[in-house]
Design a protein around this motif. Structure first.
Motif, short mmCIF file in Angstrom:
data_model
loop_
_atom_site.label_atom_id
_atom_site.label_comp_id
_atom_site.label_asym_id
_atom_site.label_seq_id
_atom_site.Cartn_x
_atom_site.Cartn_y
_atom_site.Cartn_z
N VAL A 1 0.89 -1.16 0.00
CA VAL A 1 0.00 0.00 0.00
C VAL A 1 0.92 1.21 0.00
CG1 VAL A 1 -1.75 1.30 1.26
CG2 VAL A 1 -1.82 -1.22 1.24
N THR A 2 0.98 1.90 -1.12
CA THR A 2 1.95 2.98 -1.28
C THR A 2 1.27 4.33 -1.09
OG1 THR A 2 1.64 2.71 -3.68
CG2 THR A 2 3.62 1.76 -2.70
N ARG A 3 1.73 5.05 -0.06
CA ARG A 3 1.20 6.36 0.26
C ARG A 3 2.34 7.29 0.63
NH1 ARG A 3 -3.89 4.61 4.20
NH2 ARG A 3 -5.16 3.66 2.53
N ARG A 4 2.13 8.57 0.38
CA ARG A 4 3.09 9.60 0.76
C ARG A 4 2.38 10.57 1.70
NH1 ARG A 4 7.93 11.07 -0.83
NH2 ARG A 4 8.68 13.20 -0.65
N TYR A 5 2.91 10.70 2.91
CA TYR A 5 2.39 11.64 3.89
C TYR A 5 3.34 12.83 3.96
CZ TYR A 5 -0.75 7.94 5.50
OH TYR A 5 -1.73 6.98 5.58
N VAL A 6 2.77 14.04 3.91
CA VAL A 6 3.58 15.25 4.01
C VAL A 6 3.02 16.14 5.10
CG1 VAL A 6 4.31 15.17 1.60
CG2 VAL A 6 2.28 16.48 2.22
N SER A 7 3.92 16.72 5.87
CA SER A 7 3.56 17.69 6.89
C SER A 7 4.66 18.74 6.93
CB SER A 7 3.40 17.00 8.25
OG SER A 7 2.86 17.91 9.21
N GLN A 8 4.56 19.68 7.82
CA GLN A 8 5.53 20.77 7.85
C GLN A 8 6.94 20.26 8.09
OE1 GLN A 8 4.98 24.95 9.42
NE2 GLN A 8 5.90 23.98 11.20
N GLY A 9 7.82 20.48 7.11
CA GLY A 9 9.23 20.15 7.27
C GLY A 9 9.57 18.68 7.20
N ALA A 10 8.61 17.83 6.85
CA ALA A 10 8.88 16.39 6.83
C ALA A 10 7.97 15.68 5.85
CB ALA A 10 8.70 15.80 8.22
N GLU A 11 8.47 14.58 5.30
CA GLU A 11 7.70 13.75 4.39
C GLU A 11 8.04 12.30 4.66
OE1 GLU A 11 8.55 15.06 0.41
OE2 GLU A 11 7.99 17.13 0.82
N MET A 12 7.09 11.38 4.43
CA MET A 12 7.37 9.96 4.63
C MET A 12 6.52 9.14 3.68
SD MET A 12 5.33 8.88 8.13
CE MET A 12 5.74 7.17 7.84
N ASN A 13 7.03 7.96 3.34
CA ASN A 13 6.34 7.02 2.47
C ASN A 13 6.05 5.72 3.20
OD1 ASN A 13 6.31 8.33 -0.23
ND2 ASN A 13 8.52 8.28 0.01
N THR A 14 4.96 5.06 2.81
CA THR A 14 4.76 3.68 3.21
C THR A 14 5.39 2.78 2.15
OG1 THR A 14 2.62 3.53 2.08
CG2 THR A 14 2.60 4.28 4.37
N GLY A 15 5.51 1.50 2.47
CA GLY A 15 6.21 0.60 1.57
C GLY A 15 7.69 0.52 1.93
N ASP A 16 8.39 -0.37 1.29
CA ASP A 16 9.83 -0.54 1.52
C ASP A 16 10.62 0.08 0.37
OD1 ASP A 16 9.47 -1.95 3.89
OD2 ASP A 16 9.30 -3.87 2.84
N TYR A 17 11.58 0.89 0.73
CA TYR A 17 12.43 1.56 -0.25
C TYR A 17 13.88 1.16 0.00
CZ TYR A 17 8.53 4.52 -1.68
OH TYR A 17 7.33 4.97 -2.18
N PHE A 18 14.66 1.06 -1.08
CA PHE A 18 16.04 0.64 -0.99
C PHE A 18 16.92 1.55 -1.84
CE2 PHE A 18 13.33 -3.04 -0.34
CZ PHE A 18 13.84 -3.57 0.84
N ASP A 19 18.14 1.76 -1.38
CA ASP A 19 19.12 2.56 -2.12
C ASP A 19 19.91 1.66 -3.06
OD1 ASP A 19 18.42 4.92 -0.84
OD2 ASP A 19 19.86 4.61 0.78
N TYR A 20 19.98 2.05 -4.32
CA TYR A 20 20.70 1.29 -5.34
C TYR A 20 21.88 2.12 -5.83
CZ TYR A 20 16.72 -1.93 -5.65
OH TYR A 20 15.74 -2.85 -5.37
#
Length: 311
Positions: free
Chosen positions: A35-54
């Protein structure tokens, strides 16, 4: 089960092979279903799901800046000297800069006219104290946020199409209608270079639908926790959403090192004409290839360019 053939990568022009490369970590959505969602608030952002650096390479397009074009790569670098003395002056940006952007984008892409939407300052400076401040009715425009953290395009197709129709009706109610629209971001840094977290843009010809997912946007005063992060929301499939990407080796990333205040990077969120390159994934990355990098401050403006019907 038959595996899908890997799409053929367009051959780069010879001049692209001369570009210097910077090592980078590009963050992508991981394999699997989420379930992919992006939450944004003052000065910060976050995503659901798993993310990886390549581990990736980002080519430096600055020495060949005039090589890139919107309909081939999905982005271009232009020149524009703004009359805005201080981009932290919200009133000046609202009153003057948005008009500059509309005229500039119309000129750069050859549209009939352009409607600017929201803008945002992004910085690599520490925003943790700002993120802790309590807010009510947070609006995701005209503020200060951290750099983008993952490969994405700000709209999916339904979001772009609806935005184009809504904005045109609001801004140009007596207009003749349009045969084509392009949702853009116009991005510039206003801090001295080289920047520590510059923006990377991906050659739009090297991405395909098969590695994409939609990321629904939630603008909130406080981030939810636990199961509330991914709990079902009625009408969620009709909400504003971005496009996010899974890693593919064929993705070809570029940036423009040591951008100056009169350099402007224009790139596509969505072009209704799919006969040309119609979108451009982008993300910030930590550039360790240049000495004495400085804190990045940048301003981005979302806008929609319209190619109107002839009357």
């Amino acid at each position: 089960m038959t595996e899908l053939a890997e799409p053929r990568l367009p051959e780069p022009d010879a001049i692209e092979g001369t570009a210097r490369s910077a090592p980078a970590l590009i963050r992508y959505l991981g394999p699997g279903e989420y379930v992919t969602r992006r939450y944004v608030s003052q000065g910060a952002e976050m995503n659901t799901g798993d993310y990886f650096d390549y581990a990736s390479e980002v080519r430096d397009g600055m020495p060949i800046r005039d090589h890139f074009s919107l309909d081939v790569h999905g982005f271009m670098l232009g020149k524009h000297r703004s009359a805005i003395a201080d981009f932290h002056d919200k009133a000046a940006v609202d009153e003057g800069y948005l008009q500059e952007v509309e005229a500039l984008v119309t000129h750069l892409c050859g549209a009939t006219r352009t409607a600017a939407q929201g803008w945002m300052i992004r910085t690599s400076a520490d925003l943790s104290a700002r993120a802790k401040q309590k807010v009510e009715g947070y609006q995701h425009s005209g503020g200060i946020q951290p750099p983008a953290g993952e490969a994405h395009v700000d709209y999916n197709e339904i979001t772009g199409r609806r935005a184009a129709a809504r904005v045109y009706q609001d801004r140009f109610p007596d207009g003749p209608g349009y045969s084509r629209y392009i949702c853009f971001s116009l991005w510039r840094t206003f801090s001295p270079g080289p920047q520590d977290w510059p923006l990377a843009v991906c050659d739009g010809r090297t991405v395909q639908d098969e590695e994409t997912a939609s990321n629904t946007l939630f603008v909130v005063d406080e981030f939810p926790t636990g199961d509330a992060l991914t709990a079902p929301v009625e009408g969620g499939d009709q909400m504003i959403a971005a496009t996010i990407f899974r890693h593919r080796d064929r993705h070809r990333w570029w940036y423009f090192s040591n951008m100056q205040a009169d350099d402007v990077l224009l790139f596509k969120f969505q072009d209704s004409d799919h006969a040309v390159t119609w979108r451009c994934p982008h993300t910030a990355f930590h550039d360790t290839s240049l000495p004495d990098a400085r804190t990045r401050e940048s301003i981005e403006v979302r806008c929609i360019a319209y190619f109107e019907n002839r009357t």
